[in-house]
Scaffold this motif. Structure first.
Motif, short mmCIF file in Angstrom:
data_model
loop_
_atom_site.label_atom_id
_atom_site.label_comp_id
_atom_site.label_asym_id
_atom_site.label_seq_id
_atom_site.Cartn_x
_atom_site.Cartn_y
_atom_site.Cartn_z
N SER A 160 0.82 -1.21 0.00
CA SER A 160 0.00 0.00 0.00
C SER A 160 0.86 1.26 0.00
O SER A 160 0.60 2.20 -0.75
N VAL A 161 1.90 1.27 0.81
CA VAL A 161 2.81 2.42 0.87
C VAL A 161 3.49 2.62 -0.48
O VAL A 161 3.74 3.76 -0.90
N MET A 162 3.77 1.53 -1.18
CA MET A 162 4.45 1.59 -2.47
C MET A 162 3.48 1.80 -3.64
O MET A 162 3.89 1.79 -4.80
N GLY A 163 2.20 1.96 -3.34
CA GLY A 163 1.21 2.19 -4.39
C GLY A 163 0.81 0.95 -5.16
O GLY A 163 0.35 1.04 -6.30
N VAL A 164 0.96 -0.21 -4.52
CA VAL A 164 0.66 -1.50 -5.16
C VAL A 164 -0.59 -2.10 -4.53
O VAL A 164 -0.71 -2.12 -3.30
N GLY A 165 -1.48 -2.60 -5.35
CA GLY A 165 -2.68 -3.25 -4.86
C GLY A 165 -2.48 -4.73 -4.63
O GLY A 165 -1.66 -5.36 -5.28
N CYS A 166 -3.27 -5.26 -3.71
CA CYS A 166 -3.27 -6.70 -3.44
C CYS A 166 -4.68 -7.22 -3.69
O CYS A 166 -5.67 -6.52 -3.45
N ILE A 167 -4.76 -8.44 -4.15
CA ILE A 167 -6.02 -9.09 -4.47
C ILE A 167 -5.90 -10.55 -4.02
O ILE A 167 -4.83 -11.14 -4.12
N SER A 168 -6.99 -11.11 -3.52
CA SER A 168 -6.92 -12.51 -3.07
C SER A 168 -7.15 -13.44 -4.25
O SER A 168 -7.71 -13.05 -5.28
N LEU A 169 -6.74 -14.66 -4.08
CA LEU A 169 -6.96 -15.67 -5.11
C LEU A 169 -8.45 -15.86 -5.36
O LEU A 169 -8.88 -16.10 -6.49
N PHE A 170 -9.27 -15.72 -4.31
CA PHE A 170 -10.72 -15.85 -4.48
C PHE A 170 -11.26 -14.76 -5.41
O PHE A 170 -12.15 -15.01 -6.22
N GLN A 171 -10.72 -13.57 -5.31
CA GLN A 171 -11.13 -12.49 -6.22
C GLN A 171 -10.70 -12.79 -7.66
O GLN A 171 -11.42 -12.47 -8.60
N ILE A 172 -9.53 -13.40 -7.82
CA ILE A 172 -9.07 -13.81 -9.15
C ILE A 172 -10.00 -14.89 -9.71
O ILE A 172 -10.36 -14.87 -10.89
N GLU A 173 -10.39 -15.83 -8.85
CA GLU A 173 -11.30 -16.88 -9.29
C GLU A 173 -12.61 -16.27 -9.79
O GLU A 173 -13.16 -16.70 -10.81
#
Length: 180
Positions: A160-173
């Protein structure tokens, strides 16, 4: 960019293989799931990248998952990023942030400084190449310089500090409409 990742949108964390393998989708009961993830990694779109550091972590355990990784995924492993100026710049920013933010104790920072540690490398790749990180890891919660964390940093916090998003594998599914 280090290797052919023109369509890439995501870089995947080890726990996005380990958790499904151990908890959700056994290889014997859900072969369609493993065929789907294989297709995401080596198929024509190749939107999900498995970096060498994650490959090494997963292929060394000697279990069924490590055999699957070694036999199916090895040809498409993302390599060469550690010589890429964009990646190195972002990695340096991450390590500098950890040293100066005051949220983490020395031992926690030292853990992330190890060459085998994938977490800061995933964030650096995502920041350098405009990707999101697929991970099950959750933020640590409220960080405080008055009470620095003894445990290692969490990917979502630093990302988050580096401006990068995270997404869970469930969201990818959901995004790719997985149906097993």
């Amino acid at each position: 960019m280090a290797s052919s990742t023109n369509n890439a949108k995501f870089v995947i964390d080890s726990n996005s293989f380990i958790a499904p393998f151990k908890q959700y989708y056994s290889m014997s009961h859900f072969p369609s799931y493993w065929a789907w993830i294989e297709g995401c990694l080596i198929g024509t779109s190749r939107e999900i990248v498995i970096p060498e550091v994650v490959y090494k972590e997963l292929s060394g355990s000697g279990d069924q998952l490590s055999e699957w990784i070694a036999n199916r995924i090895q040809p498409c492993v993302f390599k060469g990023y550690e010589a890429d100026y964009q990646y190195l710049t972002q990695y340096g920013k991450i390590m500098n942030y950890l040293q100066t933010c005051g949220y983490y104790r020395t031992a926690a920072i030292a853990n992330w400084s190890q060459d085998w540690k994938a977490d800061p490398k995933l964030i650096a790749m995502a920041a350098a190449y405009g990707w999101q990180i697929i991970t099950f890891e959750q933020p640590a919660g409220q960080l405080s310089a008055k009470n620095p964390m003894k445990k290692e940093p969490k990917i979502p916090d630093v990302a988050s500090v580096m401006g990068v998003g995270c997404i869970s594998l469930f969201q990818i599914e959901d995004r790719y409409q997985l149906s097993v």
